[in-house]
Write an enzyme that holds these catalytic residues in place. Structure first.
Site, PDB file in Angstrom:
ATOM      1  N   HIS A   1      18.076  33.843  34.182  1.00 41.65           N
ATOM      2  CA  HIS A   1      17.478  34.462  33.004  1.00 41.65           C
ATOM      3  C   HIS A   1      16.072  33.862  32.853  1.00 41.65           C
ATOM      4  CE1 HIS A   1      21.828  34.572  32.038  1.00 41.65           C
ATOM      5  NE2 HIS A   1      21.562  35.661  31.337  1.00 41.65           N
TER       6      HIS A   1
ATOM      7  N   ASP B   1      16.031  30.536  31.234  1.00 42.40           N
ATOM      8  CA  ASP B   1      16.628  29.436  32.005  1.00 42.40           C
ATOM      9  C   ASP B   1      15.551  28.639  32.712  1.00 42.40           C
ATOM     10  OD1 ASP B   1      19.184  30.470  31.506  1.00 42.40           O
ATOM     11  OD2 ASP B   1      19.111  31.709  33.299  1.00 42.40           O
TER      12      ASP B   1
ATOM     13  N   GLU C   1      32.211  40.926  35.982  1.00 40.54           N
ATOM     14  CA  GLU C   1      32.596  39.507  35.918  1.00 40.54           C
ATOM     15  C   GLU C   1      34.090  39.375  35.628  1.00 40.54           C
ATOM     16  OE1 GLU C   1      32.123  35.901  32.818  1.00 40.54           O
ATOM     17  OE2 GLU C   1      30.213  36.635  33.646  1.00 40.54           O
TER      18      GLU C   1
ATOM     19  N   ASP D   1      29.948  38.743  39.154  1.00 43.48           N
ATOM     20  CA  ASP D   1      29.861  37.345  38.737  1.00 43.48           C
ATOM     21  C   ASP D   1      31.218  36.728  39.018  1.00 43.48           C
ATOM     22  OD1 ASP D   1      27.273  37.477  37.945  1.00 43.48           O
ATOM     23  OD2 ASP D   1      27.648  37.269  35.802  1.00 43.48           O
TER      24      ASP D   1
END
Length: 438
Positions: free
Chosen positions: A100, A103, A267, A295
């Site tokens: 991100h 991040d 995910e 994910d």
């Protein structure tokens, strides 16, 4: 100076190895179904949990020992963190990472300063990518952490927040493109509602669709040809998130003429929260041409929230790989959106966690490939539905009959023939046998 000086590059040593810093199943150059494991799995390490997670939870402060991080939100600290990340990537032998925007780079006092921070760190990321050959699987924008997103991002009731989100995604797309990102992901952490008393659902969904179309248009403008992805999740933090599961996302994409531009990043833990299995979500997306990436994590079935644990269950990974081998995953990958437990606070635990996850998926790949080679499951399924391959069944599938013809057929036949047994227990035993020998 190396951040992990005592840890060598992790090597494949085979199933009999007792070395906790070696792979038992993941042999990157081993060929399975015509491709190497490395090509099949496209392992990716997430930047957020691995290099920004500190072990804090709602009940306590952080626990992680991260000697390379001074704890500040300075650009200097963000830049110094990058070589540490790439040292981990190199020693694990992963080909990709994902992030991100917040991040990798801190937010500034203004949008202009925030963009400058992002550009400064992106230069270091690009340098490390060029040095190592490690690539960016996908980038995305964090539009859920800051208080400005309290009412949502692209579904907010505040037009200024909507405009800010557009500016943020514009910059994140530019940086992802500059770094050669192969995908761009949207996760709607605040795209939903808490109460319908104060929500215009149609207006919010219309705005979200307009936002996605803007992203598609701007990607074309700058020459970004990567795959757009949406990551479904049913709840947490909002009571009802619009991207709740694969079915909801695909319905949204069709309704707003976005199917040609977006696929899904599925995910495991999110599938569980939606009341589905990961295999269900993957199959649903895959059969409709919407499977893009995954994910890779798991949840704790004793807990009702998104625990983001590393995957270690061979059965889960086998089920995932059965679907990925059927539909393919590139340009997506297997991204470890997982975090070490709060109690696993030492830097070496990052290696143990990723090695275990990579081995579990490699084992799952080998088992799934062996099952497919013998047609052990697909052959049974084909036989179970064989009544639709001829006669009235074939006419049904070809659209050659209606209710009148079906009635006439059954009046003449009198009653149905006994169905074929589903043999669930038998098939579960079959999978167990492959698990033992692969």
């Amino acid at each position: 100076m190396a951040a992990f000086p005592d840890i060598p590059k992790v090597q494949y040593e085979g199933p009999d190895s007792n070395n906790p810093l070696a792979f038992r199943w993941y042999n990157p150059e081993e060929v399975v179904e015509g491709k190497t494991m490395k090509e099949h799995l496209r392992f990716t390490i997430c930047y957020w949990h691995t290099f920004r997670g500190n072990g804090s939870d709602p009940f306590g402060a952080g626990t992680m020992q991260r000697p390379w991080d001074d704890g500040s939100e300075s650009v200097e600290n963000a830049c110094s963190r990058v070589p540490v990340a790439f040292e981990l990537f190199e020693k694990l032998g992963v080909p990709y990472y994902a992030f991100h925007d917040r991040d990798v780079a801190p937010e500034g006092g203004s949008l202009s300063e925030t963009n400058s921070n992002f550009e400064a760190v992106a230069k270091v990321l690009k340098s490390e990518q060029e040095r190592t050959g490690i690539k960016l699987l996908w980038g995305t924008a964090n539009m859920f952490s800051h208080p400005r997103f309290m009412h949502g991002a692209a579904t907010t009731c505040n037009a200024d927040v909507y405009a800010y989100c557009g500016a943020q995604v514009k910059k994140a797309l530019e940086v992802t493109h500059e770094l050669g990102g192969e995908n761009y992901v949207f996760w709607g952490g605040r795209e939903g509602y808490q109460n319908l008393y104060n929500t215009d659902m149609k207006r919010e969904l219309d705005h979200l669709a307009k936002f996605f179309h803007m992203a598609v248009d701007y990607a074309k403008e700058i020459g970004f040809t990567g795959q757009f992805l949406i990551e479904p999740k049913p709840k947490e933090p909002t009571k009802h998130q619009y991207d709740s599961d694969a079915a909801a996302c695909l319905n949204f994409l069709r309704a707003y003429d976005l199917m040609g531009h977006f696929k899904l990043n599925i995910e495991t833990n999110h599938a569980t929260l939606a009341g589905h299995t990961m295999m269900h979500e993957l199959e649903y997306a895959g059969m409709q041409g919407g499977l893009g990436s995954i994910d890779a994590n798991t949840g704790d079935l004793m807990l009702g929230w998104d625990t983001d644990q590393f995957p270690t269950d061979y059965y889960l990974c086998t089920q995932i790989m059965l679907v990925l081998l059927k539909y393919g995953i590139a340009p997506g990958g297997v991204n470890f959106d997982a975090k070490v437990r709060r109690e696993s606070f030492e830097p070496i635990d990052l290696f143990y966690a990723h090695i275990g996850g990579m081995d579990a998926f490699a084992k799952g790949l080998k088992v799934a490939a062996a099952i497919r080679a013998d047609n052990a499951l697909d052959g049974f399924v084909a036989d179970r539905y064989s009544s639709f391959d001829e006669g009235i069944g074939k006419q049904i599938e070809n659209g050659e009959v209606g209710f009148k013809e079906l009635e006439a057929y059954m009046l003449e036949k009198g009653d149905v023939d006994p169905n074929k047994s589903g043999r669930q227990e038998f098939l579960e035993n079959v999978v167990n046998r492959y698990m033992d020998k692969s």
